[in-house]
Design an enzyme around this catalytic site. Structure first.
Site, PDB file in Angstrom:
ATOM      1  CG  ASP A   9      18.168  -6.050  29.069  1.00  0.00           C
ATOM      2  OD1 ASP A   9      19.255  -6.352  29.594  1.00  0.00           O
ATOM      3  OD2 ASP A   9      17.209  -6.849  29.001  1.00  0.00           O
ATOM      4  CB  SER A  10      20.618  -8.722  26.204  1.00  0.00           C
ATOM      5  OG  SER A  10      20.045  -9.230  27.390  1.00  0.00           O
ATOM      6  CE1 TYR A  41      22.716  -8.607  22.987  1.00  0.00           C
ATOM      7  CE2 TYR A  41      23.772  -6.981  24.388  1.00  0.00           C
ATOM      8  CZ  TYR A  41      23.023  -7.289  23.262  1.00  0.00           C
ATOM      9  OH  TYR A  41      22.610  -6.279  22.439  1.00  0.00           O
ATOM     10  N   GLY A  42      24.538 -13.373  27.317  1.00  0.00           N
ATOM     11  CA  GLY A  42      25.353 -14.026  28.357  1.00  0.00           C
ATOM     12  C   GLY A  42      26.328 -15.078  27.861  1.00  0.00           C
ATOM     13  CB  CYS A  72      22.315  -5.971  29.925  1.00  0.00           C
ATOM     14  SG  CYS A  72      23.082  -7.494  29.333  1.00  0.00           S
ATOM     15  CG  ASN A  73      24.062  -8.046  35.900  1.00  0.00           C
ATOM     16  OD1 ASN A  73      24.713  -7.726  36.871  1.00  0.00           O
ATOM     17  ND2 ASN A  73      22.744  -7.996  35.892  1.00  0.00           N
ATOM     18  CB  THR A  74      26.109  -9.887  29.659  1.00  0.00           C
ATOM     19  OG1 THR A  74      25.473 -10.958  30.360  1.00  0.00           O
ATOM     20  CG2 THR A  74      27.159 -10.453  28.734  1.00  0.00           C
ATOM     21  CD  GLU A 151      14.576 -12.253  26.875  1.00  0.00           C
ATOM     22  OE1 GLU A 151      13.843 -11.999  25.913  1.00  0.00           O
ATOM     23  OE2 GLU A 151      15.053 -11.363  27.616  1.00  0.00           O
ATOM     24  CB  CYS A 183      21.191 -12.000  35.283  1.00  0.00           C
ATOM     25  SG  CYS A 183      20.353 -12.093  33.675  1.00  0.00           S
ATOM     26  CB  THR A 184      18.212  -7.031  34.419  1.00  0.00           C
ATOM     27  OG1 THR A 184      18.773  -7.290  33.135  1.00  0.00           O
ATOM     28  CG2 THR A 184      18.991  -5.936  35.103  1.00  0.00           C
ATOM     29  CG  HIS A 185      16.652 -11.911  31.746  1.00  0.00           C
ATOM     30  ND1 HIS A 185      17.666 -11.118  31.288  1.00  0.00           N
ATOM     31  CD2 HIS A 185      15.823 -12.113  30.688  1.00  0.00           C
ATOM     32  CE1 HIS A 185      17.464 -10.852  29.994  1.00  0.00           C
ATOM     33  NE2 HIS A 185      16.359 -11.442  29.608  1.00  0.00           N
TER      34      HIS A 185
END
Lengths: 279, 279
Positions: A9-10, A41-42, A72-74, A151, A183-185
């Site tokens: 993941d980012s 990363y987005g 990570c979706n991006t 984050e 988005c995993t966030h």
């Protein structure tokens, strides 16, 4: 089959996937790399996302994983297809599990997707949704303010609610009945998003659904772990160890073993030069 | 990839899977065989279930399917593993999708399973649950009175409620939080089961979850249909045409094309004699 599942993941967002992997597959060992130093990363260029992602995948390969989860979706939007074509082990991204779930969840065929700038601009959610269900109505929206909120790891409730509220204004007249948190966030913001969108909207978390698909694919490929006892997981971060550890231990509700890997240590990746089969 | 998905069931129960396949994968063509004349399989000998199931699979093969869905828990318990080992196309049963979903759904790790006599006696649910999650508490219960209720196609609400209530008495002290409807007929009784079990129990329908896994596997094997327009489905029953058509059209909410196939027409299957690779 007793090899680990590698998760990249980012940053810390992919821990939402790890949490679900631990819950749904308690016998599986996990190796996680969060590229916190270079997160998010987005809003980076595709070339950067590609380079960073492959560096991490190179790193994770040393642990001889049986599967790689791009949490990570991006990164999924940028590398999934290419990596899948070259890999000998299954690669699971976070986009398609969410797509299949929202199709299962929607009643009226009107769905929303929120994600980072890169994910939404890639058009991959739209494409994947229409590929399976051409008649769906899909409204996509980039929410670039959400990742930094997560984050940071500390929420001021009222501030978060205002930011989420403002970002989601474009959905007010859309009459959707299900929304992909692309988005995993975002699952960390789910209570705020639900409050703004109302209780009649089903929120689809990529995290839950990705873990569920990991379980499905491991089963169908006869790769489920046969070990007993609690597996030992390993976490790596390119960012500040104490911040990562704090967030990870609070989400995963257990002490974890984290190691700091500076991004410089990653930069010798051969992947982008050789274009060879990497896994 | 534009080939049909073949679905077999002992009767009309598998139509709950078809309904979800149509909803979640509207571009996919379906070929369905319901062995209504010999339903229920749940209390038959394993040898009979095996023979009948293979006869139907032989029949469905003429349509050159890209995947076979065994939409019957009893048949899944008896033939899935053997068929999977011999088949060149993916075989999806209804047991494991439910298992993965209940693991995702349970909060306290206490789950229930209801199914036919054969399904419960096979122990496959218990085995599959413990295989993934050894610490789960699992309470299984055969409910042989449920299938006949559904196959009759007409419900007297009060009678159904009493039958369901009586059958589920063994769960009263079990403190489970999720229950697998381990028979494709049972989703039709879901409102009654929910009423008896209370709203705090999550009911897991094999039907929804199996369709979701069909979607996952077709995607990962690059087998999703690329056709546009409404696909033409085909239904076959070994039982009374008008009864099957009435139930199917009412569940699927559309006119359907059904053909009667007498069980005698199925009995030339070579499968049990030759033991060769059949698909």
């Amino acid at each position: 089959m007793n090899k680990p599942i590698a998760v990249m993941d980012s940053g810390v967002g992919g821990l939402t996937v790890v949490q679900e992997l631990m819950r749904q597959l308690p016998r599986e060992e996990i190796i996680y790399f969060g590229d916190t130093a270079r997160c998010p990363y987005g809003s980076r260029s595709k070339e950067e996302v590609k380079e960073f992602s492959y560096q991490i995948i190179d790193f994770l390969q040393k642990y001889d994983p049986k599967m790689i989860v791009i949490a990570c979706n991006t990164a999924t939007a940028v590398i999934l297809e290419e990596l899948n074509a070259k890999s000998n082990i299954p690669i699971i991204g976070v986009i398609h599990p969410g797509v299949r779930s929202v199709i299962k969840a929607t009643v009226r065929g009107r769905v929303g997707v929120i994600g980072t700038q890169n994910t939404i601009q890639s058009g991959l959610y739209d494409y994947a949704l229409k590929q399976i269900h051409p008649e769906l109505y899909v409204k996509s929206l980039a929410c670039p303010t959400f990742v930094p909120l997560v984050e940071e790891g500390t929420f001021q409730e009222q501030d978060v609610l205002s930011i989420v509220e403002e970002a989601l204004i474009p959905f007010q007249e859309e009459d959707i009945d299900a929304l992909i948190l692309g988005c995993t966030h975002y699952p960390l913001l789910a209570p705020f998003i639900q409050k703004v969108m109302g209780n009649n909207i089903q929120l689809i978390s990529s995290a839950d659904e990705t873990a569920r698909e990991v379980s499905t694919i491991l089963f169908h490929k006869n790769l489920l772990s046969q070990k007993f006892g609690r597996p030992e997981h390993h976490f790596f971060t390119s960012g500040k160890l104490s911040v990562f550890q704090h967030i990870a231990e609070s989400w995963l509700a257990q002490p974890i073993n984290v190691q700091y890997i500076p991004t410089e240590a990653l930069e010798n990746s051969q992947w982008l030069d050789t274009k060879s089969t990497i896994v």
